[in-house]
Each structure stands twice: as structure tokens, then as C-alpha cells.
Design an enzyme around this catalytic site. Structure first.
Site, mmCIF file in Angstrom:
data_model
loop_
_atom_site.group_PDB
_atom_site.id
_atom_site.type_symbol
_atom_site.label_atom_id
_atom_site.label_comp_id
_atom_site.label_asym_id
_atom_site.label_seq_id
_atom_site.Cartn_x
_atom_site.Cartn_y
_atom_site.Cartn_z
ATOM 1 N N PRO A 89 44.783 1.928 45.064
ATOM 2 C CA PRO A 89 44.981 2.833 43.927
ATOM 3 C C PRO A 89 46.015 3.909 44.215
ATOM 4 C CG PRO A 89 42.869 3.267 44.983
ATOM 5 C CD PRO A 89 43.403 2.018 45.586
ATOM 6 N N GLU A 116 35.814 2.567 51.776
ATOM 7 C CA GLU A 116 36.429 3.828 51.358
ATOM 8 C C GLU A 116 37.950 3.793 51.437
ATOM 9 O OE1 GLU A 116 36.456 7.552 49.731
ATOM 10 O OE2 GLU A 116 34.775 6.163 49.970
ATOM 11 N N ASP A 169 58.563 -13.091 27.613
ATOM 12 C CA ASP A 169 57.316 -12.342 27.628
ATOM 13 C C ASP A 169 57.549 -10.861 27.407
ATOM 14 O OD1 ASP A 169 55.719 -14.506 28.051
ATOM 15 O OD2 ASP A 169 55.647 -14.289 30.225
#
Length: 245
Positions: A89, A116, A169
Site C-alpha cells: 500500500p 504487518e 481499452d
């Protein structure tokens, strides 16, 4: 292309890679893959791959040894170094342009984390790219890896039945894709735009471009800032804006 995926849960990925377009791409020799459980390379007598973080804190952190040793085993004797992608992330937001860049590579290694986080030495000394598929947290990197593989493989030669599909696309052209219609031409009173039935390819192309601009303007105006619009695009965009006033 060859793709190695380092994961503690290879069973999560197997089904996705052996279905639909990804299966066809393998059958057509566009790519092949290897799922590697890096727990198999743990030097710990209990095959542990995580430990408590120095300095304290909640959660467990992936230790460097199993990941480093796995990479050593996968790349020993290789002529070139692979592109090593860490799913995280904290990585750069994933975009179509990145998929197109990675599709030029011969060898990708994807590292899927759990717990974690990662020991920072993995990031600093092994990884060439750190990628996030969105601003949210998942239980592991496997879902991100599957998204990345699908988006990259479909760009490879012989992966899709129609070679033009990937180029048309959404995002590949810099705009959202235009609407699509198929038979019947009139369904419950809802009709296909007449221009698409005309057989006039020039007019159809213009309609599609205007429809793409309109959809992008309405849904993702931020994309228009990045796109190098032609003079004709500018005229179409002004027409779209005027019709909304």
C-alpha cells in the site's frame, strides 16, 4: 514472459492464472509462471518467515532471509536481472502506463507480503518497483499480484483474440472507452445510435472519439488534464461542454 510469484498462499493464485484469458495466454506461449512459497526457503527450524519488529509495535514483520534466499535461488545463473515488484500500500499507484511498461519485460518477480509489513532491507536491496493497486489495505499482496498479472499479460502478443482490443481499452488511449452496443438494434424501445448502423467508418470513429471524451469529461475530468488533446478533440470537448450548459 516468465513471472515468478513469491507467496505464502499459492493456492489463492492458481485458479485465477488457469482460467479465461490468462489460460489462453499460457496455451499460446505468451507467458508462463511459477508460484513459489518462500516459506520453503526459511532457515528457521519451524519454517517461520516473520518476527516481532525491533522497537516494539503491533503485528509481525516478514524477515529478510527467506525472501533473499528465494530470490537468490530464482536468479542464480540468470543472464539478466528480473524486474522485482513489491506489492505494498506504500507503493506508487498502479496505472495502465505502468502495466504497459512492465509488459516489455522478459522476467517479472512479484513479492506478496503478509502480516504487518516487510523488513526494510527487502525494499532497499531487492526491489526495483513498489506498487499499490489502491489506497486501502488488504490482508496480503496476492490480490494485488493477480491484478497486476492480469493487466500485464493481456498486453502481451497472442494473449487476446483481437490484437486491437488492448489498445482500445479504457486508459490505454488516455481516455475512458466509448460505449458499446450489440444486437438487437432495438431492445425494448432502447435503440442503438444510428451512426453505428450506418457503415460509415469515419463517422463511427468520430462518434466514438466524442463519446470517449464525453464519458471522460463526466466521470474522470482529471484524465483530460494529462491527455494531449488534438485541435479536433478540443472542438468536440467544447461542443460537449456547451450541450451541458
Amino acid at each position: 514472459m516468465h513471472i515468478d510469484v513469491l507467496t505464502l498462499f499459492p493456492e489463492m493464485i492458481e485458479g485465477v492464472l488457469n482460467a479465461s484469458i490468462l489460460k489462453r495466454a499460457q496455451d499460446n506461449a505468451a507467458f508462463n509462471y511459477n508460484l513459489v512459497n518462500f516459506r520453503d526457503y526459511s532457515a528457521n527450524k519451524h519454517s517461520k518467515v516473520d518476527d516481532y519488529p525491533y522497537g516494539g509495535g503491533a503485528g509481525m514483520v516478514l524477515t529478510p532471509q527467506p525472501v533473499f534466499d528465494t530470490l537468490d535461488a530464482l536468479t542464480s545463473g540468470g543472464q539478466t536481472k528480473p524486474r522485482v515488484v513489491l506489492l505494498s500500500p506504500q507503493g506508487e499507484p498502479y496505472q495502465q502506463s505502468k502495466a504497459e511498461e512492465l509488459a516489455e519485460e522478459d522476467h517479472l518477480v512479484l513479492i506478496c507480503g503478509h502480516y504487518e509489513g516487510y523488513d526494510e532491507r527487502i525494499r532497499e536491496h531487492l526491489v526495483t518497483d513498489e506498487i499499490s493497486i489502491g489506497d486501502y489495505v488488504l490482508t496480503g499482496g496476492e490480490l494485488g499480484a493477480m491484478v497486476l498479472i492480469d493487466s500485464v499479460v493481456r498486453l502481451l502478443p497472442d494473449a487476446l483474440g483481437n490484437k486491437e482490443s488492448a489498445a482500445e481499452d479504457s486508459f490505454s488511449s488516455g481516455l475512458l472507452e466509448h460505449p458499446h452496443y450489440t444486437r438487437p438494434a432495438d431492445f425494448r424501445g432502447m435503440k442503438v445510435p444510428e451512426v453505428l448502423l450506418s457503415g460509415d467508418h469515419a463517422k463511427i470513429a468520430e462518434w466514438r472519439r466524442e463519446a470517449s471524451l464525453k464519458r471522460t469529461y463526466e466521470r474522470r475530468p482529471d484524465m483530460l488534464v494529462k491527455e494531449n488533446l488534438t485541435e479536433k478533440d478540443g472542438e468536440l470537448l467544447r461542443k460537449i461542454q456547451q450541450n451541458e450548459d
